[in-house]
Design a protein around this motif. Sequence first.
Motif, mmCIF file in Angstrom:
data_model
loop_
_atom_site.group_PDB
_atom_site.id
_atom_site.type_symbol
_atom_site.label_atom_id
_atom_site.label_comp_id
_atom_site.label_asym_id
_atom_site.label_seq_id
_atom_site.Cartn_x
_atom_site.Cartn_y
_atom_site.Cartn_z
ATOM 1 N N GLU A 22 -28.570 8.380 86.746
ATOM 2 C CA GLU A 22 -27.735 8.825 85.619
ATOM 3 C C GLU A 22 -26.348 8.202 85.694
ATOM 4 O OE1 GLU A 22 -25.707 12.889 83.782
ATOM 5 O OE2 GLU A 22 -26.980 13.034 85.557
ATOM 6 N N ALA A 23 -25.741 8.234 86.863
ATOM 7 C CA ALA A 23 -24.403 7.660 87.031
ATOM 8 C C ALA A 23 -24.416 6.164 86.704
ATOM 9 C CB ALA A 23 -23.899 7.902 88.446
ATOM 10 N N THR A 24 -25.421 5.478 87.178
ATOM 11 C CA THR A 24 -25.536 4.041 86.908
ATOM 12 C C THR A 24 -25.729 3.794 85.416
ATOM 13 O OG1 THR A 24 -26.480 3.657 89.098
ATOM 14 C CG2 THR A 24 -26.869 1.951 87.436
ATOM 15 N N LEU A 25 -26.622 4.565 84.797
ATOM 16 C CA LEU A 25 -26.887 4.388 83.364
ATOM 17 C C LEU A 25 -25.651 4.698 82.528
ATOM 18 C CD1 LEU A 25 -30.493 5.828 83.227
ATOM 19 C CD2 LEU A 25 -29.819 3.462 82.749
ATOM 20 N N ARG A 26 -24.900 5.716 82.917
ATOM 21 C CA ARG A 26 -23.667 6.034 82.177
ATOM 22 C C ARG A 26 -22.682 4.860 82.257
ATOM 23 N NH1 ARG A 26 -23.377 11.080 80.135
ATOM 24 N NH2 ARG A 26 -24.758 12.663 80.996
ATOM 25 N N ARG A 27 -22.570 4.266 83.437
ATOM 26 C CA ARG A 27 -21.677 3.098 83.594
ATOM 27 C C ARG A 27 -22.137 1.915 82.746
ATOM 28 N NH1 ARG A 27 -21.847 4.668 89.000
ATOM 29 N NH2 ARG A 27 -23.301 2.997 89.528
ATOM 30 N N LEU A 28 -23.445 1.835 82.503
ATOM 31 C CA LEU A 28 -23.992 0.726 81.715
ATOM 32 C C LEU A 28 -24.048 1.019 80.217
ATOM 33 C CD1 LEU A 28 -26.903 -0.330 84.106
ATOM 34 C CD2 LEU A 28 -24.713 -1.510 83.746
ATOM 35 N N GLY A 29 -23.491 2.183 79.805
ATOM 36 C CA GLY A 29 -23.420 2.497 78.381
ATOM 37 C C GLY A 29 -24.556 3.353 77.837
ATOM 38 N N GLY A 31 -24.861 6.660 78.240
ATOM 39 C CA GLY A 31 -24.425 8.052 78.381
ATOM 40 C C GLY A 31 -25.089 8.985 77.387
ATOM 41 N N LYS A 32 -25.233 8.544 76.152
ATOM 42 C CA LYS A 32 -25.859 9.376 75.114
ATOM 43 C C LYS A 32 -27.316 9.660 75.469
ATOM 44 C CE LYS A 32 -25.855 11.282 70.980
ATOM 45 N NZ LYS A 32 -25.458 12.665 70.888
ATOM 46 N N LEU A 33 -28.006 8.688 76.017
ATOM 47 C CA LEU A 33 -29.386 8.875 76.452
ATOM 48 C C LEU A 33 -29.453 9.935 77.551
ATOM 49 C CD1 LEU A 33 -32.363 7.882 76.308
ATOM 50 C CD2 LEU A 33 -31.742 6.204 78.064
ATOM 51 N N ASP A 35 -27.200 12.349 78.097
ATOM 52 C CA ASP A 35 -26.846 13.632 77.479
ATOM 53 C C ASP A 35 -28.027 14.237 76.730
ATOM 54 O OD1 ASP A 35 -24.255 13.311 78.446
ATOM 55 O OD2 ASP A 35 -23.474 12.554 76.533
ATOM 56 N N ASN A 36 -28.750 13.401 75.991
ATOM 57 C CA ASN A 36 -29.914 13.886 75.244
ATOM 58 C C ASN A 36 -31.004 14.386 76.186
ATOM 59 O OD1 ASN A 36 -28.707 13.319 72.797
ATOM 60 N ND2 ASN A 36 -29.721 11.354 72.545
ATOM 61 N N ALA A 37 -31.205 13.706 77.277
ATOM 62 C CA ALA A 37 -32.217 14.130 78.254
ATOM 63 C C ALA A 37 -31.858 15.495 78.827
ATOM 64 C CB ALA A 37 -32.354 13.091 79.368
ATOM 65 N N ILE A 38 -30.602 15.683 79.202
ATOM 66 C CA ILE A 38 -30.153 16.959 79.787
ATOM 67 C C ILE A 38 -30.258 18.085 78.761
ATOM 68 C CG2 ILE A 38 -28.137 18.183 80.705
ATOM 69 C CD1 ILE A 38 -27.381 15.456 82.056
ATOM 70 N N LEU A 39 -29.839 17.837 77.543
ATOM 71 C CA LEU A 39 -29.943 18.851 76.491
ATOM 72 C C LEU A 39 -31.402 19.251 76.277
ATOM 73 C CD1 LEU A 39 -28.632 20.574 74.260
ATOM 74 C CD2 LEU A 39 -28.910 18.607 72.730
ATOM 75 N N SER A 40 -32.287 18.290 76.266
ATOM 76 C CA SER A 40 -33.708 18.578 76.049
ATOM 77 C C SER A 40 -34.307 19.407 77.174
ATOM 78 C CB SER A 40 -34.483 17.271 75.888
ATOM 79 O OG SER A 40 -34.052 16.594 74.744
ATOM 80 N N LEU A 41 -33.914 19.143 78.409
ATOM 81 C CA LEU A 41 -34.397 19.935 79.540
ATOM 82 C C LEU A 41 -34.010 21.401 79.365
ATOM 83 C CD1 LEU A 41 -33.395 17.700 82.607
ATOM 84 C CD2 LEU A 41 -35.540 17.692 81.325
ATOM 85 N N ASN A 42 -32.782 21.613 78.962
ATOM 86 C CA ASN A 42 -32.282 22.979 78.810
ATOM 87 C C ASN A 42 -32.900 23.698 77.626
ATOM 88 O OD1 ASN A 42 -29.970 23.581 80.866
ATOM 89 N ND2 ASN A 42 -29.866 21.414 80.360
ATOM 90 N N ARG A 43 -33.130 22.990 76.537
ATOM 91 C CA ARG A 43 -33.786 23.612 75.382
ATOM 92 C C ARG A 43 -35.227 23.994 75.721
ATOM 93 N NH1 ARG A 43 -29.206 24.647 74.187
ATOM 94 N NH2 ARG A 43 -28.086 23.616 72.517
ATOM 95 N N GLY A 113 -38.406 9.591 80.172
ATOM 96 C CA GLY A 113 -39.219 8.417 80.517
ATOM 97 C C GLY A 113 -38.456 7.128 80.267
ATOM 98 N N GLN A 114 -37.730 7.068 79.142
ATOM 99 C CA GLN A 114 -36.905 5.894 78.846
ATOM 100 C C GLN A 114 -35.800 5.731 79.886
ATOM 101 O OE1 GLN A 114 -35.296 5.790 74.852
ATOM 102 N NE2 GLN A 114 -37.152 6.738 74.035
ATOM 103 N N LEU A 115 -35.170 6.875 80.207
ATOM 104 C CA LEU A 115 -34.098 6.850 81.207
ATOM 105 C C LEU A 115 -34.642 6.326 82.533
ATOM 106 C CD1 LEU A 115 -31.473 9.582 81.684
ATOM 107 C CD2 LEU A 115 -32.687 8.740 83.669
ATOM 108 N N ALA A 116 -35.784 6.871 82.970
ATOM 109 C CA ALA A 116 -36.390 6.439 84.232
ATOM 110 C C ALA A 116 -36.790 4.972 84.160
ATOM 111 C CB ALA A 116 -37.598 7.316 84.560
ATOM 112 N N THR A 117 -37.368 4.563 83.036
ATOM 113 C CA THR A 117 -37.793 3.174 82.874
ATOM 114 C C THR A 117 -36.597 2.229 82.917
ATOM 115 O OG1 THR A 117 -39.715 3.846 81.589
ATOM 116 C CG2 THR A 117 -38.996 1.561 81.338
#
Length: 180
Positions: A22-29, A31-33, A35-43, A113-117
């Motif tokens: 997550e930290a690496t992906l946020r640095r690479l731009g 972040g929205k992906l 955030d959406n993943a975290i929101l979906s887990l909680n919903r 899955g996209q985030l992991a990929t």
Amino acid sequence: MTVFFANAAVKILLPPEAQKAEATLRRLGFGKLCDNAILSLNRAAESAAAQAKPIFIDAIKQMTIQDALNILTGNKDAATQYFRRATTIALTAKFKPVIHTSLSTAGAANIYGQLATQYNRIPFTFNKINPDLDDYVTARCIDGLFYEIALEELNIRQNLSARTTPLLQKVFGYFDKRKQ
């Protein structure tokens, strides 16, 4: 209904093995992906937690006199521990398909899955991420539910005004007098 996303104490974050990603992906731009993943887990957890009431009612109906005495005279979290023992298997069985459906419907499984990929494609990443979320979210959902129950139990034990039913007032009032 238990709210996960807005409550920092029970908010479900990405699995520990994915937090570096997550930290690496946020640095690479991305972040929205994230955030959406975290929101979906909680919903998904919120949808599942809404199914808990009949399981807790069943646990109360099956409570023995000894169980009730242990709760009243036990530790400050005795009721929480009773419910954890009596309901975890049923909660897991009930929550997991709800979470799976919610993650799939909301696109969370796809987003994660996209985030992991995306992370797994980054050169020189050695700890690849498992994209399966069902078990992780189910366990965090149950942990969050019992966290909330423990807070409520402590409130009932410590505050007379939290004993909102005549039964709670009578039972805890009786045991409060006996402890003095």
